[in-house]
Scaffold this motif. Structure first.
Motif, PDB file in Angstrom:
ATOM      1  N   LEU A   1       0.834  -1.211   0.000  1.00  0.00           N
ATOM      2  CA  LEU A   1       0.000   0.000   0.000  1.00  0.00           C
ATOM      3  C   LEU A   1       0.865   1.256   0.000  1.00  0.00           C
ATOM      4  O   LEU A   1       0.562   2.237  -0.697  1.00  0.00           O
ATOM      5  CB  LEU A   1      -0.931  -0.011   1.216  1.00  0.00           C
ATOM      6  CG  LEU A   1      -2.061  -1.037   1.165  1.00  0.00           C
ATOM      7  CD1 LEU A   1      -2.809  -1.066   2.500  1.00  0.00           C
ATOM      8  CD2 LEU A   1      -3.033  -0.736   0.031  1.00  0.00           C
ATOM      9  N   ALA A   2       1.956   1.229   0.771  1.00  0.00           N
ATOM     10  CA  ALA A   2       2.851   2.375   0.809  1.00  0.00           C
ATOM     11  C   ALA A   2       3.486   2.590  -0.577  1.00  0.00           C
ATOM     12  O   ALA A   2       3.613   3.726  -1.055  1.00  0.00           O
ATOM     13  CB  ALA A   2       3.928   2.168   1.859  1.00  0.00           C
ATOM     14  N   ALA A   3       3.866   1.482  -1.228  1.00  0.00           N
ATOM     15  CA  ALA A   3       4.463   1.597  -2.550  1.00  0.00           C
ATOM     16  C   ALA A   3       3.443   2.065  -3.584  1.00  0.00           C
ATOM     17  O   ALA A   3       3.744   2.896  -4.450  1.00  0.00           O
ATOM     18  CB  ALA A   3       5.047   0.238  -2.955  1.00  0.00           C
ATOM     19  N   ARG A   4       2.225   1.542  -3.484  1.00  0.00           N
ATOM     20  CA  ARG A   4       1.188   1.927  -4.438  1.00  0.00           C
ATOM     21  C   ARG A   4       0.854   3.417  -4.326  1.00  0.00           C
ATOM     22  O   ARG A   4       0.617   4.090  -5.345  1.00  0.00           O
ATOM     23  CB  ARG A   4      -0.077   1.101  -4.202  1.00  0.00           C
ATOM     24  CG  ARG A   4      -1.148   1.309  -5.249  1.00  0.00           C
ATOM     25  CD  ARG A   4      -2.354   0.411  -5.010  1.00  0.00           C
ATOM     26  NE  ARG A   4      -3.136   0.814  -3.861  1.00  0.00           N
ATOM     27  CZ  ARG A   4      -4.284   0.223  -3.486  1.00  0.00           C
ATOM     28  NH1 ARG A   4      -4.729  -0.832  -4.179  1.00  0.00           N
ATOM     29  NH2 ARG A   4      -4.950   0.629  -2.431  1.00  0.00           N
ATOM     30  N   ASP A   5       0.842   3.909  -3.085  1.00  0.00           N
ATOM     31  CA  ASP A   5       0.467   5.306  -2.853  1.00  0.00           C
ATOM     32  C   ASP A   5       1.651   6.269  -2.979  1.00  0.00           C
ATOM     33  O   ASP A   5       1.484   7.483  -2.876  1.00  0.00           O
ATOM     34  CB  ASP A   5      -0.170   5.459  -1.472  1.00  0.00           C
ATOM     35  CG  ASP A   5      -1.468   4.675  -1.360  1.00  0.00           C
ATOM     36  OD1 ASP A   5      -2.055   4.368  -2.409  1.00  0.00           O
ATOM     37  OD2 ASP A   5      -1.871   4.357  -0.228  1.00  0.00           O
ATOM     38  N   GLY A   6       2.868   5.711  -3.159  1.00  0.00           N
ATOM     39  CA  GLY A   6       4.037   6.559  -3.312  1.00  0.00           C
ATOM     40  C   GLY A   6       4.569   7.154  -2.027  1.00  0.00           C
ATOM     41  O   GLY A   6       5.301   8.158  -2.047  1.00  0.00           O
ATOM     42  N   SER A   7       4.205   6.538  -0.886  1.00  0.00           N
ATOM     43  CA  SER A   7       4.682   7.079   0.396  1.00  0.00           C
ATOM     44  C   SER A   7       6.032   6.492   0.805  1.00  0.00           C
ATOM     45  O   SER A   7       6.564   6.831   1.849  1.00  0.00           O
ATOM     46  CB  SER A   7       3.654   6.830   1.499  1.00  0.00           C
ATOM     47  OG  SER A   7       3.343   5.450   1.607  1.00  0.00           O
ATOM     48  N   VAL A   8       6.565   5.546   0.007  1.00  0.00           N
ATOM     49  CA  VAL A   8       7.932   5.037   0.243  1.00  0.00           C
ATOM     50  C   VAL A   8       8.690   5.065  -1.082  1.00  0.00           C
ATOM     51  O   VAL A   8       8.108   5.108  -2.152  1.00  0.00           O
ATOM     52  CB  VAL A   8       7.900   3.601   0.784  1.00  0.00           C
ATOM     53  CG1 VAL A   8       7.287   3.575   2.165  1.00  0.00           C
ATOM     54  CG2 VAL A   8       7.173   2.652  -0.157  1.00  0.00           C
TER      55      VAL A   8
END
Length: 368
Positions: free
Chosen positions: A361-368
């Motif tokens: 989810l973090a990768a999908r949303d660009g937060s990491v």
């Protein structure tokens, strides 16, 4: 949902069993006599009729059983209050007033404290994790053991998914705002709130809107946006809090009178149990889809503000949850056994959930 207090109006296990054996036996007698003839059951529920989420699930189970059995097995649904009160369905199934119920396990915390774990525990298992615990981690066997003294067989029957934190009339800025707050919150989450100064109030679903509107409640949780909007909470409160720390899962519970269940022909018993099992995936998919739509409507049309709990409150909730769970586990041997099984399931699955879901989810949303 209900506050963690014993309900002295409810009869004892010994009284229930001694006083209802004849009624339970009577339930199965027509089944054995009829063979392949049409069988009719009563299902009592804790929900307003066709309530989006659990009310829809209950009716769908009844409908599917009728279809899959070719009309040999019919289940008549009674919504909350039509045959018994919303919070009276456990006793009704135990006593043989109805052969089955659709409800949620945390309603029985005053009678069977460990029942709360079979809906949700604060900061506990997500829906997929919960299903894994029940089906793969020994949860079903413990659930059966917990309800056996009442002559009841429980199973999962639907899921409303991850819950919201609740509806508040006033915005929360910190822990001081919880002092004296009259809130309806279920299970162990209500006890956590009580320890932080709030006043949990136990009310059935059908009474929540009026209580919030008239000031009997300052805040209430229920389910997610789809069910909550249908209840009209947005008309009585403007602040919709997240996350639902108290209910990361929303398992619906089907209760069966054991004598009636065992008296069914094997094929009809299988149809009934598989209809409930199928509803777990169907209802979860439906709730996630409808919650996404309803959340947008609440924000864009109804003017509801979705608000995260302040960090100070979340930190205190997490700390108090640990002490509440530890105290709970010491209450009796069965509660200890269920708590330890639930905790072991969380510890086992958390690393996988972190790698597989949180990081994705973090990768999908660009937060990491």
């Amino acid at each position: 949902m209900p506050e963690a207090k014993p309900d002295n109006r409810l009869v004892s296990r010994r009284g229930l069993l001694g006083g209802t054996a004849a009624a339970a036996a009577a339930l199965s007698a027509p089944v054995a006599a009829q063979g392949d003839a049409s069988i009719e059951w009563k299902m009592v529920t804790s929900w307003p009729k066709n309530l989006p989420g659990p009310g829809v699930t209950a009716q769908r189970i009844a409908d599917q059983v009728g279809k899959m059995s070719g009309g040999r097995f019919r289940i008549r649904l009674y919504a909350a209050g039509e045959l018994v009160p919303a919070l009276g369905v456990f006793d009704a199934v135990s006593a043989g007033t109805a052969q089955m119920a659709h409800t949620a396990s945390f309603f029985w915390q005053g009678k069977v404290p460990a029942s709360v774990f079979f809906t949700a525990a604060p900061f506990g298992l997500l829906p997929n994790e919960h299903i894994s615990w029940i089906e793969q981690g020994g949860g079903q066997e413990l659930w059966d053991k917990l309800y056996a003294p009442f002559g009841i067989k429980p199973v999962m029957a639907g899921n409303t998914g991850v819950q919201m934190g609740g509806w508040y009339k006033k915005k929360l800025s910190g822990l001081e705002d919880l002092k004296g707050l009259k809130i309806r919150m279920p299970g162990l989450g209500g006890e956590v709130m009580r320890r932080l100064g709030a006043t949990p109030v136990s009310l059935p679903p059908g009474e929540l809107f009026q209580a919030l509107q008239t000031g009997v409640l300052d805040a209430t949780e229920f389910l997610g946006p789809w069910s909550d909007r249908s209840m009209g909470f947005q008309k009585a409160a403007s602040f919709y809090y997240t996350p639902g720390f108290h209910e990361p899962n929303g398992t619906g519970e089907a209760l069966f009178n054991e004598t009636a269940l065992n008296g069914l022909p094997e094929d009809l018993r299988t149809i009934l149990l598989e209809a409930c099992r199928a509803e777990n995936g169907r209802a979860l998919a439906e709730s996630d889809w409808q919650n996404a739509t309803s959340l947008q409507i609440l924000q864009e049309k109804d003017g509801v503000e979705v608000v995260p709990y302040p960090d100070e409150i979340i930190s205190a909730l997490r700390t108090e949850t640990k002490s509440v769970l530890e105290a709970f586990a010491d209450s009796d041997p069965v509660s200890r056994e269920i708590y330890e099984s639930h905790a072991a399931a969380r510890d086992r699955m958390a690393p996988w959930s972190d790698v597989a879901m949180r990081r994705f989810l973090a990768a999908r949303d660009g937060s990491v």
